[in-house]
Scaffold this motif. Structure first.
Motif, PDB file in Angstrom:
ATOM      1  N   THR B  66       0.833  -1.211   0.000  1.00 28.67           N
ATOM      2  CA  THR B  66       0.000   0.000   0.000  1.00 28.67           C
ATOM      3  C   THR B  66       0.863   1.255   0.000  1.00 28.67           C
ATOM      4  O   THR B  66       0.594   2.212  -0.738  1.00 28.67           O
ATOM      5  N   VAL B  67       1.929   1.227   0.814  1.00 29.33           N
ATOM      6  CA  VAL B  67       2.802   2.402   0.837  1.00 29.33           C
ATOM      7  C   VAL B  67       3.444   2.590  -0.520  1.00 29.33           C
ATOM      8  O   VAL B  67       3.581   3.717  -1.016  1.00 29.33           O
ATOM      9  N   ALA B  68       3.832   1.475  -1.165  1.00 28.19           N
ATOM     10  CA  ALA B  68       4.459   1.575  -2.482  1.00 28.19           C
ATOM     11  C   ALA B  68       3.495   2.190  -3.482  1.00 28.19           C
ATOM     12  O   ALA B  68       3.897   2.991  -4.332  1.00 28.19           O
ATOM     13  N   ALA B  69       2.223   1.839  -3.364  1.00 26.81           N
ATOM     14  CA  ALA B  69       1.240   2.413  -4.282  1.00 26.81           C
ATOM     15  C   ALA B  69       1.165   3.912  -4.090  1.00 26.81           C
ATOM     16  O   ALA B  69       1.204   4.689  -5.059  1.00 26.81           O
ATOM     17  N   ALA B  70       1.093   4.335  -2.833  1.00 29.45           N
ATOM     18  CA  ALA B  70       1.042   5.772  -2.543  1.00 29.45           C
ATOM     19  C   ALA B  70       2.287   6.461  -3.060  1.00 29.45           C
ATOM     20  O   ALA B  70       2.226   7.517  -3.699  1.00 29.45           O
ATOM     21  N   ALA B  72       4.285   5.477  -5.415  1.00 30.19           N
ATOM     22  CA  ALA B  72       4.328   5.505  -6.871  1.00 30.19           C
ATOM     23  C   ALA B  72       3.502   6.656  -7.404  1.00 30.19           C
ATOM     24  O   ALA B  72       3.926   7.391  -8.310  1.00 30.19           O
ATOM     25  N   ALA B  73       2.326   6.866  -6.815  1.00 26.22           N
ATOM     26  CA  ALA B  73       1.463   7.949  -7.300  1.00 26.22           C
ATOM     27  C   ALA B  73       2.164   9.289  -7.140  1.00 26.22           C
ATOM     28  O   ALA B  73       2.258  10.074  -8.101  1.00 26.22           O
ATOM     29  N   VAL B  74       2.694   9.540  -5.951  1.00 22.46           N
ATOM     30  CA  VAL B  74       3.332  10.841  -5.721  1.00 22.46           C
ATOM     31  C   VAL B  74       4.609  10.959  -6.540  1.00 22.46           C
ATOM     32  O   VAL B  74       4.870  11.996  -7.174  1.00 22.46           O
ATOM     33  N   LEU B  76       5.518   9.513  -9.330  1.00 19.85           N
ATOM     34  CA  LEU B  76       5.302   9.717 -10.757  1.00 19.85           C
ATOM     35  C   LEU B  76       4.779  11.114 -11.029  1.00 19.85           C
ATOM     36  O   LEU B  76       5.140  11.746 -12.024  1.00 19.85           O
ATOM     37  N   ALA B  77       3.949  11.638 -10.109  1.00 20.07           N
ATOM     38  CA  ALA B  77       3.475  13.014 -10.293  1.00 20.07           C
ATOM     39  C   ALA B  77       4.656  13.973 -10.263  1.00 20.07           C
ATOM     40  O   ALA B  77       4.725  14.923 -11.065  1.00 20.07           O
ATOM     41  N   ILE B  79       7.761  13.251 -11.090  1.00 25.43           N
ATOM     42  CA  ILE B  79       8.510  13.077 -12.348  1.00 25.43           C
ATOM     43  C   ILE B  79       7.830  13.854 -13.474  1.00 25.43           C
ATOM     44  O   ILE B  79       8.467  14.541 -14.286  1.00 25.43           O
ATOM     45  N   LEU B  80       6.502  13.780 -13.494  1.00 24.06           N
ATOM     46  CA  LEU B  80       5.750  14.494 -14.521  1.00 24.06           C
ATOM     47  C   LEU B  80       5.999  16.002 -14.424  1.00 24.06           C
ATOM     48  O   LEU B  80       6.211  16.684 -15.438  1.00 24.06           O
TER      49      LEU B  80
END
Lengths: 635, 99, 163
Positions: B66-70, B72-74, B76-77, B79-80
């Motif tokens: 779950t932490v990895a999912a969170a 990843a979202a932040v 990648l944002a 990086i964008l």
């Protein structure tokens, strides 16, 4: 209701909290209801608790109500609890503070109606009431100190209430700093007390003293340090200088804080520690002498002042001197009795003076008043009652309380103090009626414009005046002197369980009568002199002033005490601080700080070369760390 | 199947992930390498759960995911955002994290 | 059968990660990563962790990889890399990683070779769920706050500012 007596200080605290947090959104009308109501609730609870302990009080039981909310400081065998305490002495103070406080809150609704910071005013006034109630209900010396500092803070904030006026701001600072000097002594006394008594709670202090565990020299030291604190808070010689300046605050504040309640905190404290002060004869002597000297000294200054509030301020200082005189000669009950009557008539005088100022668009100078009698009938009559009371005219409350103190002085054989007291009394009568005659009688000396605006104050201000006037007349009848019957001094008998009687008075009824007659004559002589000087032949004061120009200038300039303090203490302090600033702070402290900062930044610049900002380099260090830590764990 | 084999595999994956992080030069792939290392750790945890018969480490894996999912979202944002500002995602050119 | 599956899945995983290191194309990398994650899911299943295996495939191989693919779509990938600088960092890093590898090998050597969980019911989702909602209730709830925070944060970061 009395089991909830510990709520008494919390009502104004809650109200103040609400006003501070939500005050911005609250309508004026709501504020005008909430703030006095909180104090009224305190008064009602105080009254209920008083009725609860009243019968017990007459039965010689010392135990009051006590409630420990939580353990505040706990370290080893040393413990200070957050304890509220409600015994006979507290009951008197709580009723005075919340009762007079309520009346002054109501009066303020009218007096402050036009002010921009209406809500701030009431939040501070409530906060003050809370701090004062905390002070008088504290069950130990440390908690009392919290209230002691709290009222000092509120006093500072309220003196500087109109802080945009530089004089008000600096008066606030002066009050705060002068009080700080006294409080430093108080704190020192508190440390000595805690160190030697191992406790701060009042019953245990008394027990330690009666057990004889404390040497009398130590008791003297502690008592004198506490009294030094009291000279600051209660404006006695030598720390009285802040109180006249404190009149920069709104007049109801002067009435509540700088006349009726806060400045009497020192008297309350001395009475609360009456066992300590009786234990140490020297300390009691000092209290009595300082009190008597202040009573006369402040009175002489009041003789020449023209600012209506300043005259009242000096008169407050003088009256508190009487209270200390009473405490010093062992008549703690008489001192408290004078405190109680003084609260009524002095707040009455201040509020009436406020009403005069209100009518005259803020005019303070008596030289520009005169003849107000017919314009302000209610203010005049109530002011007159206040003046008669303070002057010591028989059968008004001030007469009984002042007489109780003077009688005790005489009974102790302290004839010099007694004479000083009488001198103070004649001066008091004189300057109060000088004030009356200059303000309300004679010809009108104000401008036509002010005359045009002249009006009696609204009922919200005059009704409190009438109530206070009523109490000024009758409040003394609960403490009648012995000549009117043996058991009529209810006040003293009520306080008996908490106040030890150091001395028995052995005066014959004849001498008692004589003393009473002397005080009455003195009061009338003072009034008569004022009448001669200011109504019958108004040129007399000028003649007298030009005959003794030195004395007049000395009095008019308040013995130059402010100037002397300035030269003796303030200037050297400022000079010394500057010297230390330039020769020590700048090169050594700042040098050390800046030098260490420069060293750090030098090494930082070298180290920052390592910091490339590239994550790969950081990852490398990270990996290195992991490799080393794993290696350390393994080998 | 001995759990040791799983531990060895986990270690291998972790090392490969670390190497990938070191040698790849764009942020996205480096980010993937971090995910690989996280997964290697997860594998070790699950193998540990079996070895010592303790379900707690499986719970830990769940939390890691779950932490990895969170993250990843932040991540990648971020990086964008970096791409929008610098028009590239080369990690050598992002060096503002310094004093 | 289990041994065979283990070797198959480990070879697939390791191979795809190695391929990822050498591949230059991020889209390929993402696909290889998805393969590695899926086979790892299989390995989890082999270790009697069916719930974790499912979550692994749904979240990692599903959700997170989709995120990666989306970001890769939005980014222009055809960028030449400048020549390498500071090559010693790579060399030292690789060396240290190898050191860590051998250190961890020594750690693993001390592990027991046989597993204690002989019970066939071990790792059943039901027991895992019970644990999650009893002993780990607070961490579990706090995780939900974390996810909300991450969601809000990434939305805030990635939104286009109105100019």
């Amino acid at each position: 209701m009395s089991e909830y007596f510990w709520l008494i200080p919390l009502f104004p605290a809650a109200s103040s909290f609400i006003l501070v947090i939500f005050g911005r959104w609250l309508p004026k009308k709501y504020v005008s209801v909430q703030a006095p109501l909180a104090v009224l609730l305190s008064f009602i609870f105080g009254l209920a608790s008083f009725l609860k302990i009243y019968p017990r009080g007459l039965g010689h039981e010392a135990a009051g109500l006590s409630k420990t909310l939580f353990s505040w400081i706990h370290s080893g065998s040393f413990q200070i609890d957050f304890t509220f305490w409600f015994d006979q002495l507290t009951a008197v103070m709580v009723l005075v503070v919340s009762g007079v406080g309520f009346i002054i809150h109501v009066y303020s609704i009218g007096y402050m109606a036009e002010d921009r910071s209406y809500t701030r005013y009431f939040s501070l006034l409530n906060l003050f009431t809370f701090a004062m109630l905390l002070l008088v209900m504290a069950g130990n010396m440390v908690l009392m100190f919290v209230g002691w500092e709290g009222v000092g803070l509120c006093s500072y904030l309220l003196i500087g209430f109109w802080f945009e006026r530089p004089s008000a701001a600096s008066a606030g600072k002066k009050a705060f700093i002068v009080n700080r000097i006294g409080d430093a002594a108080f704190l020192l006394g508190l440390f000595f007390l805690l160190f030697n008594f191992k406790t701060a709670s009042f019953p245990e202090i008394n027990r330690a003293l009666t057990d004889g565990r404390i040497s009398s020299s130590l008791a003297t030291l502690i008592a004198l340090l506490f009294f030094a604190g009291a000279t600051g808070k209660s404006a006695q010689i030598p720390l009285y200088v802040w109180l006249p300046d404190a009149m920069e605050g709104p007049t109801p504040v002067s009435a509540l804080i700088h006349a009726a309640t806060m400045v009497t905190a020192g008297v309350y404290m001395v009475s609360r520690l009456n066992v300590l002060y009786s234990y140490s004869g020297i300390a009691a002597e000092v209290v009595a002498i300082i009190g008597a000297l202040t009573a006369v000294y402040a009175g002489t200054i009041a003789l020449t002042q023209f600012d209506i509030k300043r005259v009242l301020a000096y008169s407050t200082i003088s009256q508190i001197g009487y209270m200390f005189l009473g405490c010093g000669v062992g008549a703690f009950a008489a001192g408290m009795f004078h405190l109680y009557t003084h609260a009524f008539f002095k707040s009455l005088l201040f509020l009436a003076a406020g009403s005069v100022m209100h009518a005259l668009s803020g005019e303070l100078d008596m030289r520009r008043m005169g003849g107000l009698k017919k314009h302000l009938p209610i203010t005049y009559s109530t002011f007159l009652i206040g003046a008669i009371t303070i002057a010591g005219v028989p059968f008004f409350s001030g007469f009984f309380s002042k007489d109780a103190i003077l009688t005790q002085c005489y009974a102790q054989g302290k004839y010099f103090l007694w004479l000083l007291g009488l001198t103070g009394a004649i001066i008091t009568a004189f300057y109060m009626f000088r004030l009356i005659f200059l303000t309300f009688h004679g010809q009108e000396r104000f401008s036509a414009e002010i005359r045009h605006h002249l009006h009696e104050s609204p009922p919200v201000m005059t009704i409190p005046l009438i109530i206070l006037a009523f109490f000024s007349i009758i409040a003394g009848y609960i403490g009648l002197p012995v000549v009117f019957g043996h058991d009529l001094n209810f006040f003293e008998r009520f306080l008996e369980p908490v106040i030890i009687r150091a001395y028995e008075t052995h005066l014959s009824l004849g001498i008692e009568w004589l003393l009473i007659i002397i005080s009455s004559v003195i009061a009338f002589v003072g009034i008569f002199l004022a009448y001669v000087f200011y109504l019958k032949s108004p040129h007399l004061p000028h003649q007298l002033a030009s005959r003794f120009p030195g004395v007049y200038r000395l009095l008019f300039n308040k013995y130059y005490v402010d100037e002397i303090y300035n030269i003796l203490f303030v200037k050297p302090l400022v000079k010394g601080s500057e010297m230390v600033y330039y020769n020590f702070d700048l090169p050594i402290i700042d040098g050390a700080v800046n030098g260490s900062a420069k060293t750090v930044s030098f090494f930082g610049r070298i180290l920052s070369l390592v910091q490339s900002g590239l994550i790969r380099d950081y990852a490398l260090v990270f990996i290195l760390g992991v490799a080393i830590i794993l290696g350390l764990i393994l080998f | 199947m001995s759990p040791v084999a799983f531990f060895i595999l986990s270690l291998l994956l972790f090392t490969l992930g670390a190497l990938a992080f070191l040698f790849k030069r764009d942020l996205i792939t480096q980010f993937m390498a971090i995910e690989i290392m996280l997964n290697a750790a997860n594998l070790a945890l699950v193998a540990g759960a079996k070895t010592w018969a303790s379900l707690d480490s499986q719970v830990v894996v769940f939390f890691v995911i779950t932490v990895a999912a969170a993250e990843a979202a932040v991540g990648l944002a971020i990086i964008l955002l970096i791409y929008r500002q610098k028009k590239n995602i080369r990690s050598e050119e992002i060096n503002l994290l310094k004093g | 059968m289990a041994t065979f599956l283990f070797y198959l899945l480990s070879i697939i995983t390791v191979a795809s990660v190695v391929a990822m290191i050498f591949s230059r194309h991020q889209a390929h990398n993402a696909l290889l990563l998805a393969v590695a994650f899926t086979s790892l899911g299989g390995l989890f299943a082999l270790l009697q962790a069916p719930f974790i295996a499912t979550v692994q495939i749904i979240i990692y191989a599903g959700a997170i990889m989709v995120l990666f693919i989306f970001v890769i779509m939005m980014i222009d990938l055809r960028q030449p890399f400048p020549p390498l600088r500071k090559k010693w960092v790579f060399a030292l890093g690789a060396l240290l990683i190898v050191v860590i590898f051998f250190e961890l090998i020594m750690v693993i050597k001390s592990f027991p070779t046989a597993s204690k969980a002989t019970n066939l019911d071990f790792g059943h989702p039901a027991s895992l769920g019970k644990l999650l909602f009893s002993k780990y209730l607070y961490p579990f709830e706090i995780t939900s706050i974390l996810i909300v925070a991450a969601m809000v944060g990434s939305l805030y970061l990635a939104r286009r500012k109105e100019r």
